[in-house]
Design a protein around this motif. Structure first.
Motif, PDB file in Angstrom:
ATOM      1  N   THR A   1      56.978 -12.580  -9.839  1.00  0.00           N
ATOM      2  CA  THR A   1      57.503 -12.195  -8.506  1.00  0.00           C
ATOM      3  C   THR A   1      56.412 -11.658  -7.589  1.00  0.00           C
ATOM      4  N   ASP A   2      55.266 -11.312  -8.133  1.00  0.00           N
ATOM      5  CA  ASP A   2      54.150 -10.724  -7.379  1.00  0.00           C
ATOM      6  C   ASP A   2      54.471  -9.306  -6.875  1.00  0.00           C
ATOM      7  N   LYS A   3      55.599  -8.729  -7.300  1.00  0.00           N
ATOM      8  CA  LYS A   3      55.958  -7.367  -6.883  1.00  0.00           C
ATOM      9  C   LYS A   3      54.905  -6.388  -7.412  1.00  0.00           C
ATOM     10  N   VAL A   4      54.447  -5.496  -6.533  1.00  0.00           N
ATOM     11  CA  VAL A   4      53.409  -4.535  -6.942  1.00  0.00           C
ATOM     12  C   VAL A   4      54.012  -3.515  -7.912  1.00  0.00           C
ATOM     13  N   LEU A   5      53.343  -3.331  -9.046  1.00  0.00           N
ATOM     14  CA  LEU A   5      53.853  -2.410 -10.077  1.00  0.00           C
ATOM     15  C   LEU A   5      53.029  -1.133 -10.174  1.00  0.00           C
ATOM     16  N   GLY A   6      51.748  -1.244  -9.832  1.00  0.00           N
ATOM     17  CA  GLY A   6      50.884  -0.058  -9.921  1.00  0.00           C
ATOM     18  C   GLY A   6      49.610  -0.267  -9.129  1.00  0.00           C
ATOM     19  N   VAL A   7      49.108   0.813  -8.529  1.00  0.00           N
ATOM     20  CA  VAL A   7      47.845   0.744  -7.781  1.00  0.00           C
ATOM     21  C   VAL A   7      46.991   1.938  -8.189  1.00  0.00           C
ATOM     22  N   HIS A   8      45.726   1.678  -8.467  1.00  0.00           N
ATOM     23  CA  HIS A   8      44.811   2.717  -8.950  1.00  0.00           C
ATOM     24  C   HIS A   8      43.522   2.617  -8.145  1.00  0.00           C
ATOM     25  N   ILE A   9      43.149   3.725  -7.536  1.00  0.00           N
ATOM     26  CA  ILE A   9      41.962   3.705  -6.660  1.00  0.00           C
ATOM     27  C   ILE A   9      41.007   4.807  -7.077  1.00  0.00           C
ATOM     28  N   MET A  10      39.756   4.437  -7.313  1.00  0.00           N
ATOM     29  CA  MET A  10      38.717   5.453  -7.446  1.00  0.00           C
ATOM     30  C   MET A  10      37.734   5.175  -6.329  1.00  0.00           C
ATOM     31  N   GLY A  11      37.546   6.160  -5.462  1.00  0.00           N
ATOM     32  CA  GLY A  11      36.636   5.948  -4.345  1.00  0.00           C
ATOM     33  C   GLY A  11      36.752   7.074  -3.338  1.00  0.00           C
ATOM     34  N   PRO A  12      35.878   7.045  -2.317  1.00  0.00           N
ATOM     35  CA  PRO A  12      35.968   8.088  -1.298  1.00  0.00           C
ATOM     36  C   PRO A  12      37.318   7.994  -0.585  1.00  0.00           C
ATOM     37  N   SER A  13      37.960   9.139  -0.373  1.00  0.00           N
ATOM     38  CA  SER A  13      39.270   9.201   0.314  1.00  0.00           C
ATOM     39  C   SER A  13      40.374   8.401  -0.377  1.00  0.00           C
ATOM     40  N   ALA A  14      40.252   8.216  -1.683  1.00  0.00           N
ATOM     41  CA  ALA A  14      41.304   7.489  -2.423  1.00  0.00           C
ATOM     42  C   ALA A  14      42.662   8.166  -2.223  1.00  0.00           C
ATOM     43  N   GLY A  15      42.650   9.504  -2.120  1.00  0.00           N
ATOM     44  CA  GLY A  15      43.899  10.265  -1.958  1.00  0.00           C
ATOM     45  C   GLY A  15      44.586   9.990  -0.627  1.00  0.00           C
TER      46      GLY A  15
END
Ligand SMILES: Cc1cc2nc3c(=O)[nH]c(=O)nc-3n(C[C@H](O)[C@H](O)[C@H](O)COP(=O)(O)OP(=O)(O)OC[C@H]3O[C@@H](n4cnc5c(N)ncnc54)[C@H](O)[C@@H]3O)c2cc1C
Ligand SMILES: NC(=O)c1ccc[n+]([C@@H]2O[C@H](COP(=O)([O-])OP(=O)(O)OC[C@H]3O[C@@H](n4cnc5c(N)ncnc54)[C@H](O)[C@@H]3O)[C@@H](O)[C@H]2O)c1
Length: 516
Positions: free
Chosen positions: A455-469
């Protein structure tokens, strides 16, 4: 006989609750009538004197104060009881806010010391003025806590300074900070008493040398060496603060990885980055003893599974091995309010406890121990009390570690998706290929998106980087609205921004990125 026993129980209960002292059962024959009469009179006097409310909230942290404001906005006569003498709870006073203030100040120092020159900004003799740094932190805290008092006045929330005890459904007795007691009567009671540091056996916290996060936020000197017990949110944030100011940091983590809840690939990359910042890690290790030595502290560590122990010298030990729900002195046992094996108040989907009229929100109930989750609980709980449709989706609560780079995530990790047998695609994009990150020379990290294969539905997103928050919130929206990775990828993003890395990772999830 049954009526007599019932009367006895009532007398005992009321006398105990109202501090009349117990009535010995031997005196019951004679004393019963007198005591009963005393109780009835007291009940009448109490009813007349006690203040009538719609909602009384015990605890003025992000859960409690937000619930109070929302309740007042919804037309409830609302009182919030807080015992620390300042509103904002753990988060504003000894948590989120002071830690972020110190993280920012120490980051500026670190940048000035190590990175300004590369940008053509030359400064000689950069120094830390710790009292000034603490002053700035304290200013941020007091400004914000006073701001909540202002909001209480604006929305007509009554603020009672003292320690609340629930004496019966509908009744809260407050031991006032200024002395004396105050009785509050109400239709609904919300427990928002938050959490406290988890202590470890044999390791006594004195908040000077052996500190919890509270002590670590107020050290008066920069320690030479610090051992941090626990490689979670608090451990890594406080290790970053003091590490940047020059402290040698050793993080002792019981598990086989830091921040165990994080996506494993991101976590490994995060650990490598922290190691580059000179943090040392001892994984699968536990601290068994902390002793005073002439030069400071001797910390005995051993493999988590048992084995030979070694000793590490330290000037300060930070205990950051988690937090536990705080319900001390609330009277929950006497009332029959059920708690689980972790001491959390058990609630249903309407935040109702096992006792009618008593609700609970925030760190004191199950779910992530995060300020924004506590706030959402607070709003939903009072909306439900008002007959509205309050709801919190714990699956879309973001988590952010405010180190540098920041690490932010929402939804499922790759490990969780795999374990659930869900077919999935992964798309990644490194900040090294993002023009904004390169232009500011801050390109460590990546964006990783996990979406359902069919389905391509987004299940999780993980960001490491400046201003990730900051960047994580477009992912939160995607999850809330059931978006696909293609939805994110086809949304026009400003250029040059760090957020373009999210768009490119989304492209990589269902197709191919452009810039990598
Ligand atoms: C160092 C640190 C950093 C953190 N950083 C973040 C962050 O960056 N982001 C984030 O989301 N979360 C962070 N947290 C977690 C966050 O602080 C908590 O999740 C949040 O404060 C929980 O809110 P709460 O309202 O449930 O409880 P609390 O904030 O703990 O508030 C409960 C309040 O109830 C009061 N109280 C307790 N018992 C009584 C009683 N009987 N009568 C009257 N008052 C009572 C307490 O004094 C307290 O003020 C951090 C925590 C720590 C320790
Ligand atoms: N940025 C944020 O949002 C933020 C910041 C600070 C705190 N918080 C909240 O506060 C809560 C408490 O933070 P925390 O860092 O204390 O807890 P945590 O649960 O994040 O991490 C505790 C760590 O200590 C480890 N541990 C447990 N017992 C141990 C032992 N005996 N020896 C060595 N390691 C041990 C655990 O495996 C875990 O990795 C977190 O759950 C988080 O929700 C959030």
């Amino acid at each position: 006989m049954a009526a007599r026993a019932q009367a006895q129980r009532l007398v005992q209960h009321v006398c105990r609750s109202w501090n009349f002292g117990p009535v010995p059962s031997s005196q019951f024959g004679a004393a019963q009538g007198v005591a009963y009469g005393r109780c009835i009179n007291a009940v009448r006097a109490y009813s007349a004197a006690a203040e009538e409310n719609d909602v009384v909230i015990v605890g003025g942290g992000p859960g409690g104060y937000v619930a109070a404001i929302k309740a007042a906005q919804l037309g409830f006569k609302t009182t919030c009881v807080e015992k620390r003498g300042a509103l904002g709870g753990t988060c504003l006073n000894v948590g989120c806010i002071p830690s972020k203030a110190l993280l920012h100040s120490s980051h500026m120092f670190h940048e000035a010391q190590h990175n300004f020159a590369a940008h053509g900004v030359k400064i000689d003799g950069v120094q830390v003025d710790l009292p000034k740094m603490m002053e700035q932190k304290n200013k941020a805290v007091s400004g914000l806590t006073k701001g909540i008092e202002g909001l209480f006045k604006k929305y007509k929330v009554t603020y009672v300074k003292g320690s609340g005890k629930i004496t019966a459904p509908g009744s809260v007795s407050v031991e006032l900070l200024e002395g004396g007691t105050k009785e509050l009567k109400t239709k609904h009671i919300i427990i928002a008493t938050g959490s406290d540091v988890k202590s470890l056996p044999g390791i006594a916290i004195d908040e000077k040398q052996v500190v919890s996060s509270t002590g670590a936020l107020s050290l008066t000197e920069i320690p030479q060496k610090m051992v941090v017990i626990g490689g979670g949110y608090i451990g890594l944030e406080m290790a970053s603060v003091w590490g940047r100011l020059g402290t040698e940091i050793t993080v002792v983590e019981f598990g086989d990885a830091i921040v165990p809840s994080m996506d494993a690939e991101v976590r490994r990359s995060f650990q490598r980055t922290l190691e580059k910042q000179k943090m040392k890690f001892k994984l699968k290790t536990k601290v068994s003893k902390v002793e005073q030595s002439e030069s400071g502290l001797k910390v005995t560590v051993e493999p988590a599974a048992g084995g030979e122990s070694t000793v590490i010298d330290a000037n300060v030990v930070l205990v950051a091995a988690g937090r536990v729900p705080y319900t001390k002195g609330l009277g929950l046992e006497e009332l029959g309010v059920k708690t689980d094996k972790f001491g959390r108040v058990e609630v249903d989907e309407h935040f109702k406890s096992s006792v009618d009229g008593i609700y609970a929100i925030g760190d004191v109930i199950p779910g992530p121990m995060l300020a924004h989750k506590a706030e959402e609980d607070g709003v939903a709980c009072v909306e439900l009390l008002a007959g509205k449709a309050g709801h919190v989706n714990y699956d879309t609560v973001p988590g952010v570690v405010y180190t540098h780079p920041e690490v932010a995530s929402v939804g499922k990790t790759e490990e969780q998706v795999k374990a659930a047998g869900i077919p999935y695609n992964v798309g990644k994009f490194p900040f090294m290929a993002n023009s904004r990150a390169r232009s500011i020379d801050d390109a460590d990290g990546l964006v990783k998106i996990i979406a359902h294969k069919e389905t391509d539905k987004v299940l999780g997103v993980h960001i490491m980087g400046p201003s990730a928050g900051e960047m994580i919130h477009e992912a939160c929206l995607a999850l809330e609205y059931g978006a696909s990775s293609e939805d994110i990828a086809r949304t026009c993003h400003g250029h040059p921004t760090l957020s373009e890395a999210v768009k490119e990772a989304a492209m990589a999830t269902y197709d191919k990125p452009i810039h990598f």
